[in-house]
Design a protein around this motif. Sequence first.
Motif, short mmCIF file in Angstrom:
data_model
loop_
_atom_site.label_atom_id
_atom_site.label_comp_id
_atom_site.label_asym_id
_atom_site.label_seq_id
_atom_site.Cartn_x
_atom_site.Cartn_y
_atom_site.Cartn_z
N GLY A 238 41.46 58.10 48.88
CA GLY A 238 41.29 57.24 47.83
C GLY A 238 39.85 57.35 47.27
N VAL A 239 39.83 56.39 46.34
CA VAL A 239 38.54 56.13 45.51
C VAL A 239 38.39 54.78 45.56
CG1 VAL A 239 39.80 55.95 43.18
CG2 VAL A 239 37.29 56.69 43.25
N ALA A 240 37.00 54.57 45.74
CA ALA A 240 36.51 52.93 45.82
C ALA A 240 35.48 52.84 45.04
CB ALA A 240 36.16 52.58 47.26
N SER A 241 35.50 51.46 44.36
CA SER A 241 34.25 50.87 43.84
C SER A 241 33.54 49.85 44.78
CB SER A 241 34.64 50.51 42.49
OG SER A 241 33.48 49.61 41.77
N LEU A 242 32.49 49.70 44.96
CA LEU A 242 31.55 49.05 45.72
C LEU A 242 30.47 48.41 44.53
CD1 LEU A 242 30.73 47.56 48.21
CD2 LEU A 242 29.20 49.45 48.49
N GLY A 243 30.78 47.15 44.43
CA GLY A 243 29.97 46.61 43.50
C GLY A 243 30.13 45.14 43.00
N VAL A 244 29.49 44.67 41.78
CA VAL A 244 29.54 43.35 41.27
C VAL A 244 30.43 43.25 40.11
CG1 VAL A 244 27.46 42.69 42.45
CG2 VAL A 244 27.36 43.56 40.00
N ARG A 245 31.15 44.14 39.71
CA ARG A 245 32.18 44.26 38.43
C ARG A 245 31.34 43.95 37.10
NH1 ARG A 245 33.42 42.91 42.86
NH2 ARG A 245 33.51 40.46 42.51
N LYS A 284 28.71 49.45 33.31
CA LYS A 284 29.68 48.47 32.20
C LYS A 284 29.95 49.54 31.03
CE LYS A 284 29.07 44.15 30.02
NZ LYS A 284 28.28 42.90 29.65
N PHE A 285 31.19 49.41 30.68
CA PHE A 285 31.80 50.06 29.62
C PHE A 285 31.87 49.30 28.42
CE2 PHE A 285 32.67 51.92 33.67
CZ PHE A 285 32.51 53.50 33.55
N GLU A 286 32.28 50.12 27.31
CA GLU A 286 32.17 49.58 25.86
C GLU A 286 33.62 48.65 25.79
OE1 GLU A 286 31.88 52.16 22.85
OE2 GLU A 286 29.75 52.66 23.40
N ASN A 287 34.62 49.29 26.63
CA ASN A 287 35.88 48.48 26.21
C ASN A 287 36.88 48.79 27.51
OD1 ASN A 287 37.20 51.17 25.74
ND2 ASN A 287 35.89 50.70 23.51
N LEU A 288 37.99 48.08 27.50
CA LEU A 288 38.83 48.58 28.69
C LEU A 288 39.33 49.96 28.71
CD1 LEU A 288 40.99 45.18 29.11
CD2 LEU A 288 39.06 46.04 30.31
N GLN A 289 39.68 50.73 27.54
CA GLN A 289 40.17 52.06 27.69
C GLN A 289 39.08 52.96 28.22
OE1 GLN A 289 43.40 52.84 26.84
NE2 GLN A 289 42.55 54.87 27.80
N ALA A 290 37.75 52.70 27.84
CA ALA A 290 36.80 53.58 28.52
C ALA A 290 36.78 53.36 29.91
CB ALA A 290 35.52 53.09 27.65
N LEU A 291 36.97 52.08 30.48
CA LEU A 291 37.03 52.00 31.83
C LEU A 291 38.11 52.56 32.42
CD1 LEU A 291 36.09 50.42 34.41
CD2 LEU A 291 37.31 48.38 33.87
N GLN A 294 37.56 56.23 32.75
CA GLN A 294 36.79 56.95 33.59
C GLN A 294 37.23 56.60 35.23
OE1 GLN A 294 33.07 57.71 33.29
NE2 GLN A 294 33.58 58.20 35.50
N ILE A 295 37.95 55.46 35.30
CA ILE A 295 38.66 55.39 36.75
C ILE A 295 39.50 56.71 36.99
CG2 ILE A 295 40.45 54.21 38.18
CD1 ILE A 295 39.49 51.91 36.36
N ASP A 301 37.49 63.40 40.57
CA ASP A 301 36.41 63.69 41.38
C ASP A 301 36.56 63.44 42.82
OD1 ASP A 301 35.00 64.44 38.98
OD2 ASP A 301 33.96 62.73 38.66
N ALA A 302 37.24 62.37 43.02
CA ALA A 302 37.24 61.87 44.61
C ALA A 302 38.22 62.82 45.42
CB ALA A 302 37.93 60.55 44.76
#
Length: 309
Positions: A238-245, A284-291, A294-295, A301-302
């Motif tokens: 899987g792929v995981a995000s560790l952070g504060v969003r 932090k991304f400019e908009n949801l589509q950019a996010l 990237q996901i 990559d993962a």
Amino acid sequence: MQIHHDWTGLPASARGASLAMGNFDGVHRGHRAVIDAARAAADAPLGVLTFEPHPRQFFVPGGPAFRLMNAEARANRLARLGVEQLYELPFSAVLAGLTPEAFAREVLCDGLGAAHVTVGADFCFGKDRKGTAETLVELGRQMGFGVTILPLVAQDGHEFSSTAVRQALTEGRTRDAERMLGHWHRIEGEVVHGEKRGRELGWPTANMLMDGLHLPRLGVYAVLVDVLTGPDKVSCQGVASLGVRPMFGENAPNLEVHLFDFSGDLYGKHLSVALVEFLRDEAKFENLQALIDQIAADAEDARRALKGA
């Protein structure tokens, strides 16, 4: 593996173990050497004596989070090493107030009936940490249990330590941490309800809290995931995000894990998530589509990073 939370009133089957004693945060290669020495020291069941909470949490309750493992993760790792009896003693004012002599007699001798005790060379115990490994040898001689003092384990002149593992994780050096631990650094615990944004974005995630744990470098990781409870006990990549969003203005750090090729309800289930490869820093991304874009790139990559894992 049987887990005990007291040193009194134990059944005969839970007494008489050959004990490895210490905090075992991370269960790194130095800890494993102590456990292996305890295994070889006596013809007796293999036991581990440790403390919950960690003594540092008791003495400095408001201090920064530092633990590499919660109690669940530590117990799971010890079970994999063949530990038969885990004595997870409550570290309280009562235990902290025992002199070295009282600890040896009341806990090790009368309570656990220890056949043998193995500790690292830097082990201290008893009120005000006045007892040393050498103290334990003398007390064991008086009370009838053997003691092994294991020299600190090192590689290339550097001792294995929880502190060194924390530093590697802080810098995102997951593979260096793995070499010191002898296993991937894992975050384990229950999947909790989040804001369900991942599902709305097309990338459903399992959310896990990081309360009390040392925070590795914030960002995105390639991960290996074991589902430990429930009907779907599987192992996934899987792929995981560790952070504060930062995209959503939240600041309580947590771990959000997307399991590849998995469908099922994970709420309330317990996961074990191995941090294999640091991919990028949190952003932090400019908009949801950019996010979303990237996901998708992070997932690719993962998958590449995990080939052969």
